[in-house]
Design a protein around this motif. Structure first.
Motif, PDB file in Angstrom:
ATOM      1  N   VAL A   1      25.138 109.126  72.655  1.00  0.00           N
ATOM      2  CA  VAL A   1      24.667 109.837  73.842  1.00  0.00           C
ATOM      3  C   VAL A   1      23.635 110.862  73.381  1.00  0.00           C
ATOM      4  O   VAL A   1      23.847 111.574  72.407  1.00  0.00           O
ATOM      5  CB  VAL A   1      25.854 110.539  74.548  1.00  0.00           C
TER       6      VAL A   1
ATOM      7  N   TRP B   1      23.039 115.332  77.329  1.00  0.00           N
ATOM      8  CA  TRP B   1      24.439 115.723  77.495  1.00  0.00           C
ATOM      9  C   TRP B   1      24.565 117.231  77.697  1.00  0.00           C
ATOM     10  O   TRP B   1      25.301 117.686  78.564  1.00  0.00           O
ATOM     11  CB  TRP B   1      25.282 115.293  76.292  1.00  0.00           C
TER      12      TRP B   1
ATOM     13  N   PRO C   1      35.788 113.429  80.932  1.00  0.00           N
ATOM     14  CA  PRO C   1      34.677 112.539  80.570  1.00  0.00           C
ATOM     15  C   PRO C   1      33.531 113.265  79.884  1.00  0.00           C
ATOM     16  O   PRO C   1      32.868 112.702  79.005  1.00  0.00           O
ATOM     17  CB  PRO C   1      34.219 111.949  81.907  1.00  0.00           C
TER      18      PRO C   1
ATOM     19  N   THR D   1      32.138 112.055  76.310  1.00  0.00           N
ATOM     20  CA  THR D   1      30.714 111.764  76.089  1.00  0.00           C
ATOM     21  C   THR D   1      30.094 112.773  75.136  1.00  0.00           C
ATOM     22  O   THR D   1      29.168 112.437  74.386  1.00  0.00           O
ATOM     23  CB  THR D   1      29.927 111.691  77.407  1.00  0.00           C
TER      24      THR D   1
ATOM     25  N   LEU E   1      30.705 111.556  71.787  1.00  0.00           N
ATOM     26  CA  LEU E   1      29.788 110.447  71.484  1.00  0.00           C
ATOM     27  C   LEU E   1      28.376 110.945  71.172  1.00  0.00           C
ATOM     28  O   LEU E   1      27.574 110.224  70.595  1.00  0.00           O
ATOM     29  CB  LEU E   1      29.741 109.451  72.650  1.00  0.00           C
ATOM     30  N   ALA E   2      28.081 112.179  71.568  1.00  0.00           N
ATOM     31  CA  ALA E   2      26.762 112.756  71.303  1.00  0.00           C
ATOM     32  C   ALA E   2      26.691 113.396  69.913  1.00  0.00           C
ATOM     33  O   ALA E   2      25.607 113.730  69.443  1.00  0.00           O
ATOM     34  CB  ALA E   2      26.424 113.804  72.370  1.00  0.00           C
TER      35      ALA E   2
END
Length: 148
Positions: A35, A40, A139, A143, A146-147
């Motif tokens: 991400v 983000w 969430p 995320t 994931l960044a």
């Protein structure tokens, strides 16, 4: 002499170049995670910042929207201070820190806030159905990881 022109060893066979996948190249070019960190940070800051605005400008409404309670002047006092703290944190992360440092800081902050805030409230306090929106932090935390 003829020996000086002789090639040592056999013929050189070119090896095909191994190219990294376009995904890993893109991730490396961007700085890491799956991400985009900048996107983000802005999205998570908007989500978190909206709670800050609500607590700062409309503390009674924000409290009654999320909890089965009638807020008094002390609730409002604390809510305004919480809103100011949230907004100042969002400001610092977006304007005074590098994105690479701000993202892990906000992911950790949101994870801690999620546990001591919405998760605790859902388990131990009388909440309204609207309070479930606060669980959207989960969430954002995923995320955010994931960044990294």
């Amino acid at each position: 002499t003829a020996s000086a022109l002789k090639v040592a060893g056999g013929p050189v066979v070119p090896q095909p170049a191994v190219k990294p996948s376009s995904m890993s190249t893109a991730l490396q070019l961007r700085g890491g995670g799956m991400v985009d960190q900048g996107v983000w940070l802005k999205a998570a800051s908007a989500f978190f910042g909206l709670y800050g605005v609500g607590f700062l400008l409309a503390p009674e409404m924000t409290i009654t929207q999320n909890f089965v309670v009638t807020p008094d002047k002390y609730h409002s006092f604390f809510a305004r201070n919480i809103g100011l703290c949230i907004l100042y944190t969002v400001y610092l992360l977006n304007y005074k820190m590098d994105v690479a440092a701000a993202v892990p800081a906000l992911v950790a902050y949101m994870a801690i806030c999620a546990v001591v805030g919405p998760v605790y409230a859902e388990l131990k306090l009388e909440t309204t159905p609207a309070h479930k929106a606060a669980l959207l932090m989960v969430p954002f935390i995923v995320t955010g990881l994931l960044a990294l």
